[in-house]
Design a protein around this motif. Structure first.
Motif, PDB file in Angstrom:
ATOM      1  N   ARG A   1       0.838  -1.196   0.000  1.00  0.00           N
ATOM      2  CA  ARG A   1       0.000   0.000   0.000  1.00  0.00           C
ATOM      3  C   ARG A   1       0.873   1.247   0.000  1.00  0.00           C
ATOM      4  O   ARG A   1       2.061   1.202   0.289  1.00  0.00           O
ATOM      5  CB  ARG A   1      -0.937   0.017   1.203  1.00  0.00           C
ATOM      6  CG  ARG A   1      -0.217   0.239   2.523  1.00  0.00           C
ATOM      7  CD  ARG A   1      -1.145   0.253   3.723  1.00  0.00           C
ATOM      8  NE  ARG A   1      -0.374   0.468   4.922  1.00  0.00           N
ATOM      9  CZ  ARG A   1       0.221  -0.480   5.623  1.00  0.00           C
ATOM     10  NH1 ARG A   1       0.119  -1.746   5.244  1.00  0.00           N
ATOM     11  NH2 ARG A   1       0.925  -0.181   6.710  1.00  0.00           N
ATOM     12  N   VAL A   2       0.226   2.359  -0.287  1.00  0.00           N
ATOM     13  CA  VAL A   2       0.824   3.682  -0.170  1.00  0.00           C
ATOM     14  C   VAL A   2       0.191   4.335   1.051  1.00  0.00           C
ATOM     15  O   VAL A   2      -0.990   4.112   1.327  1.00  0.00           O
ATOM     16  CB  VAL A   2       0.515   4.512  -1.446  1.00  0.00           C
ATOM     17  CG1 VAL A   2       0.961   5.950  -1.286  1.00  0.00           C
ATOM     18  CG2 VAL A   2       1.156   3.877  -2.663  1.00  0.00           C
ATOM     19  N   GLU A   3       0.970   5.105   1.791  1.00  0.00           N
ATOM     20  CA  GLU A   3       0.409   5.865   2.902  1.00  0.00           C
ATOM     21  C   GLU A   3       0.590   7.349   2.629  1.00  0.00           C
ATOM     22  O   GLU A   3       1.639   7.768   2.129  1.00  0.00           O
ATOM     23  CB  GLU A   3       1.094   5.488   4.224  1.00  0.00           C
ATOM     24  CG  GLU A   3       0.808   4.070   4.632  1.00  0.00           C
ATOM     25  CD  GLU A   3       1.431   3.671   5.966  1.00  0.00           C
ATOM     26  OE1 GLU A   3       1.188   2.533   6.398  1.00  0.00           O
ATOM     27  OE2 GLU A   3       2.158   4.480   6.580  1.00  0.00           O
ATOM     28  N   ILE A   4      -0.440   8.119   2.951  1.00  0.00           N
ATOM     29  CA  ILE A   4      -0.396   9.571   2.799  1.00  0.00           C
ATOM     30  C   ILE A   4      -0.450  10.180   4.192  1.00  0.00           C
ATOM     31  O   ILE A   4      -1.382   9.917   4.953  1.00  0.00           O
ATOM     32  CB  ILE A   4      -1.575  10.084   1.950  1.00  0.00           C
ATOM     33  CG1 ILE A   4      -1.562   9.422   0.570  1.00  0.00           C
ATOM     34  CG2 ILE A   4      -1.519  11.607   1.836  1.00  0.00           C
ATOM     35  CD1 ILE A   4      -2.811   9.708  -0.257  1.00  0.00           C
ATOM     36  N   TRP A   5       0.545  10.971   4.507  1.00  0.00           N
ATOM     37  CA  TRP A   5       0.693  11.600   5.816  1.00  0.00           C
ATOM     38  C   TRP A   5       0.806  13.110   5.652  1.00  0.00           C
ATOM     39  O   TRP A   5       1.332  13.597   4.647  1.00  0.00           O
ATOM     40  CB  TRP A   5       1.994  11.147   6.482  1.00  0.00           C
ATOM     41  CG  TRP A   5       2.067   9.722   6.895  1.00  0.00           C
ATOM     42  CD1 TRP A   5       2.216   8.630   6.093  1.00  0.00           C
ATOM     43  CD2 TRP A   5       2.041   9.227   8.230  1.00  0.00           C
ATOM     44  NE1 TRP A   5       2.286   7.495   6.841  1.00  0.00           N
ATOM     45  CE2 TRP A   5       2.183   7.828   8.159  1.00  0.00           C
ATOM     46  CE3 TRP A   5       1.931   9.835   9.481  1.00  0.00           C
ATOM     47  CZ2 TRP A   5       2.197   7.019   9.304  1.00  0.00           C
ATOM     48  CZ3 TRP A   5       1.949   9.040  10.611  1.00  0.00           C
ATOM     49  CH2 TRP A   5       2.084   7.644  10.520  1.00  0.00           C
ATOM     50  N   SER A   6       0.415  13.825   6.670  1.00  0.00           N
ATOM     51  CA  SER A   6       0.835  15.210   6.808  1.00  0.00           C
ATOM     52  C   SER A   6       2.351  15.154   6.929  1.00  0.00           C
ATOM     53  O   SER A   6       2.887  14.294   7.645  1.00  0.00           O
ATOM     54  CB  SER A   6       0.206  15.801   8.067  1.00  0.00           C
ATOM     55  OG  SER A   6       1.022  16.792   8.626  1.00  0.00           O
ATOM     56  N   ARG A   7       3.063  16.028   6.242  1.00  0.00           N
ATOM     57  CA  ARG A   7       4.530  15.986   6.306  1.00  0.00           C
ATOM     58  C   ARG A   7       5.030  16.149   7.740  1.00  0.00           C
ATOM     59  O   ARG A   7       5.943  15.446   8.177  1.00  0.00           O
ATOM     60  CB  ARG A   7       5.140  17.053   5.407  1.00  0.00           C
ATOM     61  CG  ARG A   7       6.645  16.856   5.231  1.00  0.00           C
ATOM     62  CD  ARG A   7       7.261  17.827   4.265  1.00  0.00           C
ATOM     63  NE  ARG A   7       6.632  17.751   2.960  1.00  0.00           N
ATOM     64  CZ  ARG A   7       6.795  18.664   2.016  1.00  0.00           C
ATOM     65  NH1 ARG A   7       7.553  19.719   2.228  1.00  0.00           N
ATOM     66  NH2 ARG A   7       6.201  18.538   0.853  1.00  0.00           N
ATOM     67  N   ALA A   8       4.411  17.049   8.489  1.00  0.00           N
ATOM     68  CA  ALA A   8       4.819  17.270   9.888  1.00  0.00           C
ATOM     69  C   ALA A   8       4.556  16.024  10.733  1.00  0.00           C
ATOM     70  O   ALA A   8       5.390  15.638  11.560  1.00  0.00           O
ATOM     71  CB  ALA A   8       4.085  18.479  10.462  1.00  0.00           C
ATOM     72  N   ALA A   9       3.403  15.375  10.530  1.00  0.00           N
ATOM     73  CA  ALA A   9       3.085  14.168  11.295  1.00  0.00           C
ATOM     74  C   ALA A   9       4.055  13.037  10.952  1.00  0.00           C
ATOM     75  O   ALA A   9       4.473  12.277  11.833  1.00  0.00           O
ATOM     76  CB  ALA A   9       1.648  13.740  11.031  1.00  0.00           C
TER      77      ALA A   9
END
Length: 143
Positions: free
Chosen positions: A111-119
């Protein structure tokens, strides 16, 4: 297999341009949903279908299984990247993951994960040392 870390930007319409290395594997369709650790999971449709078959095996008598399935599936939506490799992330999922303009998009195998860059940075800071310090086999037979 999805690998690597990329730092794209979310546009004003909530669209994300997928990293070029991921586009072929997601071109036929994808499912985006709430992930654990307040990120989003993006699965190729075939992988999501396989995972769903496993979820169906969970006992209905298990409250934890019911809760997990409800949270994951109620936030899921299917999509297909446009010709520029963009997907639109709905407001509800952006709010769940605390996404603003700056993102971290990581490959996590299937899978791909999408995060807030800061998180994502905060997550790494909190877990890299533990990763480095692991003295016993976390995944048997791997090291």
């Amino acid at each position: 297999m999805f690998l690597g870390t990329y730092e794209p930007k979310l546009d004003d319409k909530g669209r994300l341009i997928l990293p070029s290395k991921y586009r072929d594997d997601l071109a036929d369709g994808l499912v985006i949903t709430r992930g654990q650790d307040r990120c989003l999971y993006v699965f190729p449709q075939e992988e999501f279908a396989r995972m769903y078959q496993e979820l169906r095996r969970a006992p209905l008598a298990s409250k934890q299984a019911r809760d997990f399935i409800r949270v994951m599936l109620s936030g899921a939506l299917d999509d297909k990247p446009d010709k520029q490799g963009r997907i639109t992330i709905p407001v509800s999922l952006r709010q769940y993951a605390g996404l603003s303009r700056d993102l971290a998009v990581i490959g996590a195998g299937s899978r791909v994960e999408i995060w807030s860059r800061a998180a994502w940075q905060q997550y790494l800071e909190g877990n890299e040392q533990a990763f480095s310090d692991t003295a016993e086999e976390v995944i048997p037979g791997l090291f």
